[in-house]
Scaffold this motif. Sequence first.
Motif, short mmCIF file in Angstrom:
data_model
loop_
_atom_site.label_atom_id
_atom_site.label_comp_id
_atom_site.label_asym_id
_atom_site.label_seq_id
_atom_site.Cartn_x
_atom_site.Cartn_y
_atom_site.Cartn_z
N HIS A 28 0.81 -1.22 0.00
CA HIS A 28 0.00 0.00 0.00
C HIS A 28 0.84 1.27 0.00
CE1 HIS A 28 -3.43 -2.62 0.73
NE2 HIS A 28 -2.82 -3.11 1.79
N VAL A 29 1.90 1.27 -0.82
CA VAL A 29 2.72 2.46 -1.00
C VAL A 29 3.02 2.59 -2.50
CG1 VAL A 29 3.79 2.35 1.28
CG2 VAL A 29 4.88 1.19 -0.65
N THR A 30 3.54 3.74 -2.87
CA THR A 30 3.91 3.92 -4.27
C THR A 30 5.17 3.12 -4.57
OG1 THR A 30 5.29 5.85 -3.82
CG2 THR A 30 2.94 6.25 -4.24
N GLN A 31 5.42 2.88 -5.87
CA GLN A 31 6.62 2.12 -6.23
C GLN A 31 7.88 2.87 -5.83
OE1 GLN A 31 6.68 0.59 -10.22
NE2 GLN A 31 8.90 0.28 -10.22
N SER A 32 7.89 4.18 -6.00
CA SER A 32 9.09 4.95 -5.64
C SER A 32 9.34 4.89 -4.13
CB SER A 32 8.95 6.40 -6.10
OG SER A 32 7.80 7.01 -5.52
N ALA A 33 8.27 4.96 -3.35
CA ALA A 33 8.42 4.88 -1.90
C ALA A 33 8.92 3.49 -1.48
CB ALA A 33 7.09 5.20 -1.21
N PHE A 34 8.40 2.47 -2.14
CA PHE A 34 8.83 1.11 -1.80
C PHE A 34 10.31 0.91 -2.17
CE2 PHE A 34 9.34 -3.44 -2.67
CZ PHE A 34 8.83 -3.98 -1.49
N THR A 35 10.72 1.47 -3.32
CA THR A 35 12.12 1.37 -3.74
C THR A 35 13.04 2.04 -2.73
OG1 THR A 35 11.48 1.33 -6.08
CG2 THR A 35 13.76 1.94 -5.57
N ARG A 36 12.62 3.20 -2.23
CA ARG A 36 13.43 3.91 -1.23
C ARG A 36 13.52 3.08 0.06
NH1 ARG A 36 10.63 8.44 -3.25
NH2 ARG A 36 9.17 8.37 -1.48
N ARG A 37 12.46 2.39 0.40
CA ARG A 37 12.48 1.58 1.62
C ARG A 37 13.48 0.42 1.49
NH1 ARG A 37 6.14 1.61 3.48
NH2 ARG A 37 6.57 -0.56 4.04
N ILE A 38 13.55 -0.19 0.33
CA ILE A 38 14.52 -1.26 0.10
C ILE A 38 15.94 -0.70 0.14
CG2 ILE A 38 15.36 -2.98 -1.54
CD1 ILE A 38 12.72 -3.73 -0.21
N GLN A 39 16.11 0.48 -0.44
CA GLN A 39 17.43 1.13 -0.40
C GLN A 39 17.82 1.48 1.04
OE1 GLN A 39 16.68 4.39 -3.08
NE2 GLN A 39 17.33 3.23 -4.90
N ASN A 40 16.85 1.87 1.86
CA ASN A 40 17.12 2.19 3.26
C ASN A 40 17.56 0.95 4.03
OD1 ASN A 40 16.54 4.91 3.02
ND2 ASN A 40 14.38 4.67 3.56
N ILE A 41 17.00 -0.19 3.67
CA ILE A 41 17.43 -1.45 4.32
C ILE A 41 18.90 -1.69 4.01
CG2 ILE A 41 17.14 -3.95 4.36
CD1 ILE A 41 14.18 -3.54 3.70
N GLU A 42 19.26 -1.54 2.72
CA GLU A 42 20.65 -1.77 2.31
C GLU A 42 21.59 -0.78 3.00
OE1 GLU A 42 20.32 -3.64 -2.14
OE2 GLU A 42 20.10 -1.47 -1.96
N TYR A 43 21.16 0.45 3.12
CA TYR A 43 22.00 1.46 3.77
C TYR A 43 22.19 1.13 5.25
CZ TYR A 43 23.49 5.95 5.69
OH TYR A 43 24.17 6.94 6.36
N SER A 44 21.11 0.65 5.88
CA SER A 44 21.16 0.38 7.33
C SER A 44 22.04 -0.82 7.65
CB SER A 44 19.75 0.15 7.87
OG SER A 44 18.96 1.31 7.72
N ILE A 45 21.98 -1.87 6.82
CA ILE A 45 22.76 -3.08 7.14
C ILE A 45 24.16 -3.04 6.52
CG2 ILE A 45 20.66 -4.47 7.33
CD1 ILE A 45 21.33 -5.72 4.64
N GLY A 46 24.35 -2.14 5.55
CA GLY A 46 25.67 -2.00 4.94
C GLY A 46 25.97 -3.03 3.87
N PHE A 47 24.94 -3.69 3.34
CA PHE A 47 25.13 -4.69 2.27
C PHE A 47 24.05 -4.51 1.21
CE2 PHE A 47 26.84 -6.76 6.08
CZ PHE A 47 28.08 -7.20 5.62
N LYS A 48 24.43 -4.84 -0.02
CA LYS A 48 23.44 -4.90 -1.08
C LYS A 48 22.62 -6.17 -0.93
CE LYS A 48 24.67 -1.16 -3.30
NZ LYS A 48 23.76 0.01 -3.39
#
Length: 292
Positions: A28-48
Amino acid sequence: MSLEIRWIEDLLALEQENSFSKAAALRHVTQSAFTRRIQNIEYSIGFKILKRYSKNIEFTDAGQILLASSKSIQNQLSTTLHYLEKNIKNDELSVKFAVSHSLTTQFFPKFIHALTEEIEALKLEIIASNLEQGMRLLKDGSCDFLICYCDRNTLQQLDDDLFASRKIFSMEVLPVTINDTRYKQYQLDQHFPLLAYSKHAFLRKCVDEVIVNKLNFRTLYETDNAGDLKALVMQGLGVAWLPRLLVESEIQEAKLRIFDTDQYNFYQDVYIIRSKITSSKKIDYIWNFLAG
């Protein structure tokens, strides 16, 4: 770094839909918002966690590990909610046991008698099952304890983070036949009809290790239930390997005969297994009482 619950839901949605747009719609979010959330996960854990060059959704090694952990957390939560829904009503807890068939008639009644003297208003439910069924019941939260014949190799297949086990005692398993001259008297050094455990029963593997390629037999009957095998032995239909606890009185009364060799006797450990997810004062007390 702290784990956010929405990460789990986002990752599972992405794997399920195999599409950013569909996963975004599911969350229930936009595609751009969902993409940013996945990128935030990668940033937080330090891995792609995703392989960018892939045309399809493909997780990296780190992503696969994170995804597996997400599934484990989701399963634990589902099991806990299932347990609460099925077992706790008005603060009254019913404790459920899955018990190997041969242990339900001899071992378990003695255990219940001792336990009910210690805990007031205790309600128990018993499900007779083989090892495979018992493990399934334990994993989906349909029972609190599993009491079964088992070994360390089988227990190593369980997740230590989710399950705990303790050895209760060792049971002697004996080859027996009817001790009545009105029936044919079978010998282990001659061809004999075997009253066997089914392939789903844990004791089947144990007996096979003792007799296969060593004794001359034909399988007459198979069942999970050691009590059924005992009844057939008492009718003079063959030889069965039965727990001593199940046939002790018949042996003492000379209704059954143990073959006079220790070569084909064996001891099998009995374990109690519980889920670490579910807990209460009663469950913890029973765990310590039975396994102590």
